[in-house]
Scaffold this motif. Structure first.
Motif, PDB file in Angstrom:
ATOM      1  N   LEU A 132       0.813  -1.212   0.000  1.00  0.00           N
ATOM      2  CA  LEU A 132       0.000   0.000   0.000  1.00  0.00           C
ATOM      3  C   LEU A 132       0.848   1.263   0.000  1.00  0.00           C
ATOM      4  O   LEU A 132       0.426   2.309  -0.503  1.00  0.00           O
ATOM      5  CB  LEU A 132      -0.935  -0.009   1.210  1.00  0.00           C
ATOM      6  CG  LEU A 132      -2.027  -1.094   1.202  1.00  0.00           C
ATOM      7  CD1 LEU A 132      -2.899  -0.983   2.443  1.00  0.00           C
ATOM      8  CD2 LEU A 132      -2.888  -1.017  -0.060  1.00  0.00           C
ATOM      9  N   HIS A 133       2.057   1.167   0.544  1.00  0.00           N
ATOM     10  CA  HIS A 133       2.945   2.329   0.543  1.00  0.00           C
ATOM     11  C   HIS A 133       3.420   2.687  -0.861  1.00  0.00           C
ATOM     12  O   HIS A 133       3.991   3.768  -1.055  1.00  0.00           O
ATOM     13  CB  HIS A 133       4.137   2.088   1.467  1.00  0.00           C
ATOM     14  CG  HIS A 133       3.850   2.439   2.893  1.00  0.00           C
ATOM     15  ND1 HIS A 133       4.722   2.137   3.925  1.00  0.00           N
ATOM     16  CD2 HIS A 133       2.784   3.054   3.479  1.00  0.00           C
ATOM     17  CE1 HIS A 133       4.201   2.553   5.064  1.00  0.00           C
ATOM     18  NE2 HIS A 133       3.037   3.107   4.826  1.00  0.00           N
ATOM     19  N   LEU A 158      -6.347   4.131  -0.116  1.00  0.00           N
ATOM     20  CA  LEU A 158      -5.260   3.224  -0.465  1.00  0.00           C
ATOM     21  C   LEU A 158      -5.803   1.859  -0.896  1.00  0.00           C
ATOM     22  O   LEU A 158      -5.335   1.269  -1.873  1.00  0.00           O
ATOM     23  CB  LEU A 158      -4.306   3.052   0.712  1.00  0.00           C
ATOM     24  CG  LEU A 158      -3.466   4.259   1.121  1.00  0.00           C
ATOM     25  CD1 LEU A 158      -2.555   3.890   2.278  1.00  0.00           C
ATOM     26  CD2 LEU A 158      -2.648   4.775  -0.049  1.00  0.00           C
ATOM     27  N   SER A 207       1.177   5.618  -1.430  1.00  0.00           N
ATOM     28  CA  SER A 207       1.391   6.757  -0.543  1.00  0.00           C
ATOM     29  C   SER A 207       2.466   6.391   0.484  1.00  0.00           C
ATOM     30  O   SER A 207       2.153   5.927   1.588  1.00  0.00           O
ATOM     31  CB  SER A 207       0.087   7.146   0.165  1.00  0.00           C
ATOM     32  OG  SER A 207       0.289   8.254   1.028  1.00  0.00           O
TER      33      SER A 207
END
Length: 251
Positions: free
Chosen positions: A30-31, A142, A34
């Motif tokens: 998920l990073h 996300l 973001s």
């Protein structure tokens, strides 16, 4: 979950100390959308981490509530069974993947999941996860971005599987497999090939024999190298250009 899944940690009703470790690959995945986003609210939806000691199907039905499953390590795929006994594999999941979650999961009747032996699965309580996403819209975003990227990649693959010759079909699947295995981990230059010939056939619409012959053709043409159950792509940039391949997880 079906019999054959073994609990590593009973996390129901409390925050297990292993929760952050169990969700490490999901966080890395998920990073990508973001970097540095706060994902700690997910801890409160964590139930347990489970391990599989054999290939294991998980049967899911639209009329039932299911926990949300995240593949921490290993490999999985979604499939449907047709009345005539044929099986179609619709998508594949690598480390960090949300398995059978979101609108794509509930839109298809009889969507099932199959986890490969040796996989580890993080189990989220669906209601607590929904609450966490509702309370933190940026986290919900996300999840949506991940789902949208998966849906767009699946659509790209399906268009190719309909229109391309066998060698290009299989090359397209291998490119997707390469990306999926690399979104949350660094598997190195040589990647595992977790799907059998039959499973590749159920994904591409080819017979086992045709898959075997096509893999050999890709090797002869310099597009693929194989070492046992591991593979390495050839000139990936040229292949992606030839197939007009897009990376939806990388922008």
């Amino acid at each position: 979950m079906q019999k054959g899944l073994h609990d590593d940690e009973e996390g129901q009703g409390r925050l297990a100390p292993e929760a952050s470790v169990a969700m490490a690959t999901l966080v890395r995945r998920l990073h990508r959308f973001s970097p540095g986003a706060d994902l700690t609210p997910l801890n409160h939806a964590f139930q347990q981490l489970r391990s599989l000691d054999r290939d294991e199907p998980v049967w899911r039905h639209k009329s039932e509530d299911h926990p949300v499953l995240v593949l921490e390590s290993g490999f999985a795929y979604s499939f449907t069974l047709y009345p005539d006994g044929r099986r179609h594999i619709g998508d594949m999941f690598g480390p960090g993947a949300l398995c059978g979650f979101g609108s794509a999961a509930v839109a298809e009747e009889g969507l099932n999941l199959a986890f490969k032996s040796g996989s580890r699965v993080t189990v989220f309580d669906a209601a607590r996860l929904a609450d966490a996403l509702h309370e933190k819209p940026e986290l919900e975003l996300l999840f949506k971005q991940d789902g949208d990227a998966r849906a767009r990649r699946t659509a790209q693959r399906n268009r190719g599987l309909i229109s391309l010759p066998a060698a290009e079909k299989l090359a397209l699947v291998l490119l997707d497999l390469r990306e999926e295995l690399s979104l949350a981990t660094d598997p190195g230059e040589w990647l595992p090939l977790p799907l059998t010939l039959r499973e590749l056939g159920d994904l591409t619409g080819l017979t086992d024999v045709h898959v075997s012959r096509t893999l050999k053709k890709l090797q002869t043409d310099g597009m693929l190298e194989r070492r046992g159950k591991r593979f390495r792509m050839g000139d990936t940039a040229a292949l992606e250009s030839a197939l007009d391949y897009r990376h939806f997880y990388y922008g």
